[in-house]
Motif scaffolding. Structure first.
Motif, PDB file in Angstrom:
ATOM      1  N   ASN A  73       0.820  -1.200   0.000  1.00 36.81           N
ATOM      2  CA  ASN A  73       0.000   0.000   0.000  1.00 36.81           C
ATOM      3  C   ASN A  73       0.860   1.259   0.000  1.00 36.81           C
ATOM      4  N   TYR A 115      -8.271   0.002  -6.950  1.00 35.57           N
ATOM      5  CA  TYR A 115      -7.214  -0.130  -5.959  1.00 35.57           C
ATOM      6  C   TYR A 115      -7.103   1.077  -5.034  1.00 35.57           C
ATOM      7  N   TRP A 181      -5.543   5.173   0.952  1.00 28.40           N
ATOM      8  CA  TRP A 181      -4.409   4.388   0.489  1.00 28.40           C
ATOM      9  C   TRP A 181      -4.778   3.645  -0.788  1.00 28.40           C
ATOM     10  N   HIS A 183      -3.685   0.063  -3.169  1.00 34.87           N
ATOM     11  CA  HIS A 183      -2.925  -1.187  -3.197  1.00 34.87           C
ATOM     12  C   HIS A 183      -1.912  -1.063  -4.332  1.00 34.87           C
ATOM     13  N   ASP A 294      -2.775  -5.873   4.811  1.00 31.44           N
ATOM     14  CA  ASP A 294      -3.119  -6.349   3.471  1.00 31.44           C
ATOM     15  C   ASP A 294      -3.949  -7.626   3.581  1.00 31.44           C
TER      16      ASP A 294
END
Length: 465
Positions: A73, A115, A181, A183, A294
């Motif tokens: 991230n 994401y 955030w 990924h 995660d």
């Protein structure tokens, strides 16, 4: 589809004696050096704009184990401002224009949108000077969207039981929407995969993809590259997106300083995961930051904040040779001093996790320009070489837009405001102070060097990210 031409070292390279590079066409051979964050973004935009003969070279497979983008991230923020024309556009700082382009990608581009997690963002500091910096540099939108916090008030930003520390001397702001955030690895892979679907070829993960040098023709033209398998690949245009490793292939006149940061992961138990889900990013400019665990490994990533590590006198240097700059290297450990900074940050915020063993650790490289603005330009002495380097610690966040800027430069249509900001500017690096903090804080208010490191952590995980 045409193919980038390859030649063995024994073949003679024929180049026309012209002052301008050959005209760029949709089927012109184009080489992209580096398949990291910016290389993947550039490949994506080349494919989207219909270029049919693009080859991306990298000695590592993608996602590259040395790419800063190969991470669970990264912090991301979107802004509400959009250019509407007129005088407003000219008054707005260039950073806002860049952020608007990037925000559009995270919010609307199907390659990247899945994401981005809009969980909120908390910016803080522990001393008055650093808090003033936070107010001036982290309040990037309407101030009414930020909730002020101090001391144990930070606990209210997350579910009970997550933030249990005392937050000594902490002051900051909480932006509940418009930040969070992304990924990183999945966004990076998504860009590269989409580029491949559009016909871009990736030659990565073998010596065939390792560029060992640029090939020069007459009048300064870069006519391709040589690779570690002894071949030469010819191209009408070559694009340099090799990140901190670009310095090894071209003299950047001290415009790039390879600089590294440090990160560690802590494993959470399955029973703990619901509590730590959908958390806002917590960032103290003097301590560090963390984001939620995660989904694959159930690990919480924590970074200790500091102005960075260089490698002017540490690993990869010949002690008998003259200094050859800050040299990047891969290592899936961090200095013990960095571990202690991570644990001190946790003691102030989440002491229940402060003594847990690390499940993973690594150093993460970028390349700082003197003013931390990107370097995206046609090389003044090599008119067929396009530069896309100088992420300066915030390069990944712009994966959604950076390839567009680079391809705009390739096509000669980069907007003047961006052209001026991203230009080749060696005058900014004359007598460069390699110890410049460049606006960064941290407990260690100094740029450190890996040559000073006496002990490293011993995290026993074989993963490459």
């Amino acid at each position: 589809m045409g193919l980038v031409q390859s030649r063995s070292e024994s073949e003679e390279l024929q180049v026309e004696n012209v002052s301008h590079p050959a005209r760029l066409k949709k089927d012109s051979p184009i080489i992209v050096i580096g398949a990291g964050t910016w290389g993947a973004s550039t490949a994506l935009y080349l494919g989207r704009r219909g270029y049919t003969n693009v080859l991306v070279l990298d000695p590592h497979p993608y996602p590259s184990p040395i790419s800063a983008g190969n991470d669970v991230n990264k912090i991301a923020e979107t802004i509400s401002w959009r250019p509407s024309g007129g005088e407003e556009v000219d008054r707005v700082p260039i950073e806002t224009h860049i952020a608007a382009r990037t925000s559009e990608g995270w919010l609307n581009d199907p390659v990247f949108k899945p994401y981005y997690h809009d969980t909120g963002f908390i910016a803080a500091a522990s001393t008055p000077d650093a808090f003033q910096f936070v107010k001036e540099h982290e309040i990037t939108d309407d101030e009414s969207e930020y909730t002020p916090l101090a001391g144990t008030e930070f606990r209210q930003t997350m579910p009970e039981g997550v933030l249990t520390g005392d937050f000594p001397n902490w002051k900051g702001f909480w932006k509940k929407r418009g930040a969070g955030w992304v990924h990183a690895r999945n966004a990076y892979i998504s860009a590269a995969d989409e580029a491949r679907k559009l016909g871009v070829r990736f030659l990565t993960g073998t010596p065939e993809g390792k560029v060992t040098g640029l090939l020069y023709g007459n009048n300064g033209h870069v006519v391709g590259v040589a690779t570690a398998d002894g071949k030469e690949h010819r191209a009408t245009r070559t694009i340099m997106t090799a990140g901190p490793y670009a310095d090894k292939l071209l003299d950047f006149k001290n415009q790039l300083r390879p600089t590294a940061w440090t990160l560690a992961h802590i494993k959470l138990e399955p029973s703990e995961l619901p509590l730590y889900k959908n958390l806002p990013v917590l960032f103290n400019v003097e301590r560090g930051f963390f984001m939620e665990p995660d989904e694959e490994h159930h690990e919480l990533k924590i970074c200790d904040e500091h102005p960075g590590y260089t490698n002017f006198k540490g690993p990869c240097h010949d002690p008998e040779a003259e200094s050859s700059g800050s040299i990047p290297f891969a290592k899936h450990q961090i200095p013990e001093a960095s571990e202690e900074r991570v644990r001190n940050f946790l003691r102030e915020t989440m002491p229940q996790l402060a003594d847990r063993p690390f499940a993973f650790a690594r150093i993460c490289w970028c390349a700082d320009t003197p003013d931390r603005r990107f370097l995206i330009d046609t090389h003044p002495d090599h008119p067929s070489l396009i530069l896309g380097v100088g992420g300066s610690g915030h390069g990944f966040a712009h994966i959604t837009s950076i390839g567009g800027f680079i391809v705009d430069e390739l096509e000669g249509r980069l907007e003047k405001r961006f052209k001026d900001a991203f230009r080749w500017r060696p005058e900014t690096a004359v007598d460069r102070n390699w110890q410049d903090l460049q606006g960064r804080w941290g407990v260690e208010r100094r740029v450190m060097d890996f040559g000073e490191v006496k002990e490293w952590t011993k995290v026993g995980d074989g993963r490459e990210y």
